[in-house]
Design an enzyme around this catalytic site. Structure first.
Site, mmCIF file in Angstrom:
data_model
loop_
_atom_site.group_PDB
_atom_site.id
_atom_site.type_symbol
_atom_site.label_atom_id
_atom_site.label_comp_id
_atom_site.label_asym_id
_atom_site.label_seq_id
_atom_site.Cartn_x
_atom_site.Cartn_y
_atom_site.Cartn_z
ATOM 1 N N ASP A 110 0.843 -1.195 0.000
ATOM 2 C CA ASP A 110 0.000 0.000 0.000
ATOM 3 C C ASP A 110 0.882 1.251 0.000
ATOM 4 O O ASP A 110 1.910 1.283 0.671
ATOM 5 C CB ASP A 110 -0.862 -0.046 1.277
ATOM 6 C CG ASP A 110 -1.751 1.167 1.444
ATOM 7 O OD1 ASP A 110 -2.615 1.370 0.600
ATOM 8 O OD2 ASP A 110 -1.574 1.894 2.438
ATOM 9 N N GLU A 150 1.259 -0.406 -4.990
ATOM 10 C CA GLU A 150 0.389 0.694 -5.409
ATOM 11 C C GLU A 150 1.229 1.948 -5.660
ATOM 12 O O GLU A 150 1.882 2.451 -4.744
ATOM 13 C CB GLU A 150 -0.645 0.995 -4.322
ATOM 14 C CG GLU A 150 -1.561 2.153 -4.686
ATOM 15 C CD GLU A 150 -2.218 2.817 -3.471
ATOM 16 O OE1 GLU A 150 -3.337 3.296 -3.614
ATOM 17 O OE2 GLU A 150 -1.586 2.866 -2.406
#
Ligand code: GLC
Length: 535
Positions: free
Chosen positions: A201, A265
């Site tokens: 993330d 990401e």
């Protein structure tokens, strides 16, 4: 020829644990719910499931606020429930990928509580603490993604700490060796349990400028973008140390048997994105390509975006494409239900690994929820509410869409009358059927997974590309709500293997191919005579 690893052959399905299926009647999805729907995922034809964070968390930010990296949030289940999910997935040859939130923890994480307790705490340096400027103001001008300064004044020890997102999500200090060791241990905890990989993330943000210099203003900022976009992330993104960390994580993951995988990401340009495959040593297997999620759904935007990405990635690593995530409006909200089919066709005929977002296979639109009523803190603070994209999966047309027996944590889509699994699974012309057919075709035709992808000149409103060398396909997609035609030119005659309307299979095409409004086609091209001789 050795078989390519699973993550190059298969498709990945992203789901939000709180929004997939509620089995304990609290209005919130859970791990048992995911386990109960593994048969569905197998039937759909995906090969891996990526779960939103399911670690213990106050759930102020969809679980992206972790208070323990080595356990399961009780509202989602337990470690034994997780192990069951993993076993059941593996029994069906489905892989399981976890969301790995490395940039920040929850302020309720014991590490932060300890860090915050005193300047002399042994964990003080685990987070990013700085003195105020002489006038009492924050150490620099960095802006939080959710607005305001990234610096939060902490009266207990009279220093500021840094939070890129909410002030209840303090950023970890990755330059502290103990943080690195603790976070790698957490990764091992899950790898030892058998998980097949992680999605990192907020991957480019882990390191900050060691000199804490101000970020310059972004001259191209447009109203409505997130608050941190008012600045260029010169000193907050992709800082020294990041590539080395990724190389270390890659070595860790590769040290395990069974083709584990790292996704990441990145909200960066394609040029920057491809550097995260690793230049000196291998880094991430799949730096996620999110360019479609923020690009306007128009042939003259998406077409060049595809061509640019495929060209840049070709010599660098294995491509991957994402249509939707939990952070942007769904494709139906961006482009309309008619184009959702075209989007499915484009996504599932790209070279590389596609990631699908739960509910897209039935054309869920999401629910318009005013920002004032947002559960999502980004919605409340910036007006860019992500709740609409995160609503319960629609299994049936029931009041709660078969998701729960009680009112769910987010409202259920009014489109559930038609956008639901029960109805669409019995409809030979549905988007769900189309998605299954595309996944099936892709699994059957390795050319669609890995064959060369070459853009074709196409008329206005069209996207076209060829796939493969000897065995060749041509994909043509009409992004307009009006009929048109496409000239096959040198690609010669062929046979339709799939139309997004699921009704032209087997049709011979040559010369001008007609396309209805919002139609996409996959055409198997006849082998050129010379090629068929040499084959
Ligand atoms: C990532 C997630 C997003 C979250 C943020 C902070 O960008 O995709 O949902 O808000 O990280 O954790």
């Amino acid at each position: 020829m050795t078989e390519r690893p699973w993550w190059q052959r298969g498709a990945i399905y992203q789901l939000l644990v709180p929004s997939f299926l509620d089995t304990d009647g609290d209005g919130l999805g859970d791990l048992e719910g995911v386990t109960a729907r593994l048969d569905y995922l197998e039937w759909l034809g995906v090969n891996a499931v990526w779960l939103s964070p399911c670690y213990p968390s106050p759930l102020k930010e969809l679980g992206y606020d972790v208070s323990d990296y080595c356990n399961v949030e009780p509202r989602f289940g337990s470690l034994p429930a997780f192990d069951r999910l993993l076993d059941e997935a593996h029994r069906r040859e489905l892989r399981v990928i976890l969301d790995w939130v490395g940039n920040h923890t929850s302020a309720q994480h014991p590490w932060f509580r300890e860090s915050r307790s005193s300047r002399a705490s042994p964990r003080r340096n685990w987070y990013l603490w700085r003195d105020a400027k002489p006038d009492g103001s924050p150490p620099n001008n960095w802006v939080s993604v959710f607005g305001g300064s990234v610096w939060h004044w902490d009266a207990v020890t009279s220093q500021y700490y840094l939070h890129t997102f909410l002030d209840s999500q303090p950023d970890l200090n990755w330059r502290e060796p103990q943080v690195r060791a603790a976070m790698l241990d957490a990764m091992k905890f899950w790898l030892d349990r058998g998980v097949d990989g992680f999605r990192l993330d907020a991957a480019p943000l882990f390191y900050k400028d060691p000199e804490w210099r101000d970020n310059p203003a972004n001259p191209d900022y447009r109203a409505g973008e997130l608050p941190d976009s008012t600045q260029l992330p010169k000193h907050t993104r992709n800082q020294p140390g990041l590539h080395e960390l990724f190389a270390e994580l890659r070595a860790l993951v590769d040290g395990y048997r069974g083709e584990r995988v790292l996704l990441g990401e990145f909200y960066v340009s394609t040029e920057e994105l491809v550097t995260f495959y690793g230049d000196r040593s291998p880094e991430l297997h799949l730096p996620l390509n999110l360019s479609w999620t923020w690009s306007k759904w128009q042939a003259d935007v998406i077409g060049p975006t595809i061509a640019d990405y495929q060209a840049r990635v070709a010599s660098r690593g294995w491509p991957t494409t994402t249509l939707d995530t939990h952070d942007q409006p769904r494709i139906v909200a961006r482009a309309g239900i008619e184009q959702a089919r075209v989007a499915a066709l484009l996504l599932l005929t790209q070279r590389g690994t596609p990631t699908l977002y739960y509910g897209d296979e039935i054309g869920m639109r999401g629910v318009d929820i005013p920002s004032e009523q947002a559960v999502d803190p980004q919605g409340r603070r910036t007006g860019r509410n992500r709740d609409p994209t995160r609503t319960p999966m629609q299994w049936s047309d029931d009041t709660y869409a078969g998701f729960s027996t009680v009112e769910p944590w987010l409202p259920v889509g009014v489109d559930r009358a038609t956008a639901n699994v029960a109805t669409q699974s019995h409809d030979a012309g549905s988007l769900l059927t189309l998605t299954r057919r595309l996944l099936e075709l892709r699994a059957r035709e390795p050319v669609l997974q890995s064959g060369a992808q070459e853009p074709r000149e196409a008329g206005a409103g069209l996207i076209a590309y060829s796939r493969g060398d000897e065995r060749r396909f041509l994909v043509v997609a009409n992004l307009m709500h009006a009929p048109t035609s496409y000239d096959l030119r040198g690609d010669g005659p062929g046979r339709v293997v799939l139309s997004t309307f699921i009704d032209r299979e087997g049709e011979r095409v040559a010369g001008q191919v007609r396309l209805r409004a919002d139609e996409g086609l996959v055409i198997a091209l006849d082998a050129a005579p010379s090629e068929s001789r040499s084959a």
